[in-house]
Design a protein around this motif. Sequence first.
Motif, mmCIF file in Angstrom:
data_model
loop_
_atom_site.group_PDB
_atom_site.id
_atom_site.type_symbol
_atom_site.label_atom_id
_atom_site.label_comp_id
_atom_site.label_asym_id
_atom_site.label_seq_id
_atom_site.Cartn_x
_atom_site.Cartn_y
_atom_site.Cartn_z
ATOM 1 N N ASN A 58 -3.283 0.374 3.956
ATOM 2 C CA ASN A 58 -2.592 0.019 5.202
ATOM 3 C C ASN A 58 -1.447 -0.939 4.937
ATOM 4 O O ASN A 58 -0.357 -0.797 5.492
ATOM 5 C CB ASN A 58 -3.565 -0.634 6.184
ATOM 6 N N LYS A 97 0.756 6.422 12.566
ATOM 7 C CA LYS A 97 1.448 7.129 11.489
ATOM 8 C C LYS A 97 1.661 8.591 11.862
ATOM 9 O O LYS A 97 0.951 9.135 12.704
ATOM 10 C CB LYS A 97 0.642 7.003 10.200
ATOM 11 N N GLY A 119 -9.272 4.209 8.947
ATOM 12 C CA GLY A 119 -9.336 3.136 7.946
ATOM 13 C C GLY A 119 -9.969 1.871 8.509
ATOM 14 O O GLY A 119 -11.029 1.432 8.054
#
Length: 642
Positions: free
Chosen positions: A389, A453, A462
């Motif tokens: 990240n 994203k 994540g």
Amino acid sequence: MIAHVGTDGRYRFGNDAHLHWFGVGPDALPGLSVADVLGEDAFATMESALTGVRMGDRRSVEVRLAASPVSPARQAQIDLVPEQNDDGIIVGYYMLARDITELKRAEALLRESNSNLQREVRDRTEALAGSQKRLAALFESSFQLQVMLDLEGRVIDANRAFTSAILSERADLVGQPIVMSAFFAGSPGVGAEISGSVTRAASGQASKHEMELALPTGKRSFEVSVRPLFDMDGLPGALVIEAVETTARRLAEQALRQSQKIEAIGQLTGGIAHDFNNILTIIAGSAELAKIVIERLPGAERASRALDNTLKGVSSAASLTHRLLAFARRQPLRTEAVNCNQQVLGMEDMLRRTLGELVQLKLLTSPNLWNVEVDASQLEAAVLNLAVNARDAMPEGGTLTIEVSNTHVSDADAAALPEANAGDHVMVRVRDTGAGMSEETLARVLEPFFTTKEVGRGTGLGLPMVYGFVKQSRGQLILASEPGAGTSVTMLFPRTNKAVAHADFVVAPVVDAMRHSATVLVAEDNDDVRAYVVEVLREVGYRVLEAHDGPAALRLLERSDVTVDMLFSDIVMPAMSGWDLAQKARQIHPHLRVLFASGYPRNVEDNEHEIRNVGLLSKPFTRSELTGAVASVLEKPALVES
Ligand code: ADP
Ligand code: MG
């Protein structure tokens, strides 16, 4: 009383009043001495005045006359007037006496009441000053922000809580319209709302407002009330604005709502992933079987490739469900005492490769670091997720800092947050100098599948994985980020006193040559999955018994004509969980080997001990994974705690 006295101090004449005052009538009076009639004491008071009188002065004295048989004691004012003959010689004097007893008493009363009045005035003034001081102290020391306004909304007075919230002085505010003050002026729309309520308050109507205000001291939340102060006639004479700060409460409420939301999503996600794993298990098993069958046929390459793709699809779907389970805190964790310094240092090479040339990596470890009890591989996965990240947030490069240190969470800090626990912790913080996150993004990053994203780049799993892992490890996750200011993600894990080295285990006697002749008891409530497992195991040569739930499995284990070498059990089953089944089974056969099929193990925390000593197969599993796991559990010496 009137009398005429000669220079010899004897009466020449006296009026009737002597009879009433002294019991001596006018007839008996002439020749008597004044001292005898008035009494020695009273006469003594007159002596000096009489000296003056004999010199020709007029004198006036106040004399106390003692009580006599005919009259009470009295106070008299006696004027003494000299009598002169034609030659100017003093030949005597006149005594003109008035009873001033009542007058004196009235005077005394007056004096007394005067002094009482004075005392009272003094006392009241003091009390007033005291109460004013107290009120002022109350006003000044209040945590509530208070302002008094005139009916037009101009400031009469403001307390310190108010002035310090807007970094201004009382003197700058007095006389100014309150809506123009920095308290309200920085927040659009608020001025009009407050103006309206000031007008309403001036006509006697109070109002309350929940407001988030941009103050010179930052964005803060308040409950603001505007109310009239009524004068003696019951009319609004002034207005009061009071603001109670609710920032901390709001933040706590927000945090609670957030954690409840994540909890709810976790429940849902966990449930879906569980069912999904069962379905994937069946797909994988069937595809594998189909492949084995088909490969014996000529010209089946295309079909075989298709089945390979199916299996690939299953495996990527499986990795998805695993991350979902991690988020839902349903991941089976293999917790052990871990030193985070070593863990992070061990990741250095991998991190450098992941981060690329543009990102500088800084690892800040701490000496004398406490140990924590976590699943080491999950910790690595979490750090890696955070590093990825960070890398994505620094496309132009920057610095990634991973900091490990001991830290203590105070009771106050823990109380402020719904999910925090006080005590010693080890902190692993991943910090970047990247783009940072807006408040809106930050509020949603723990939701599974939330990503900013582009399609194909982010999965949005994540941070949810990191969150689930940290929570499941009884830790805390703290996110801090601001656009342009980078992001810092802090994981806190509770300290453990356990040492990193392995616990003491002894090796139980190996049951040799069991493979392919061993008996496996399969306990699984899902009929399809059970049929699949049983089929696969029979195919490779095991003797297999089946049970559709825990109690059924126990009944089989209790039978003396049945020997079971290994229990294969699902973890989540109705009636009795796999954990409970394994525990009860071990009471019957202490050296029984156990292989759990996991995917959705509840109460993992309570069963850490169990999980260390048995095999664990993640759902979904392929045929080869299943047979491999069964073989390895049977072949490995069983570890039994000493
Ligand atoms: P993904 O990385 O697949 O998008 P994550 O759950 O890891 O999913 O992150 C969710 C979102 O949180 C990201 O899309 C990004 O917007 C934001 N985010 C996470 N970490 C950072 C970071 N270090 N800096 C800026 N934004 C971040
Ligand atoms: Mg990510």
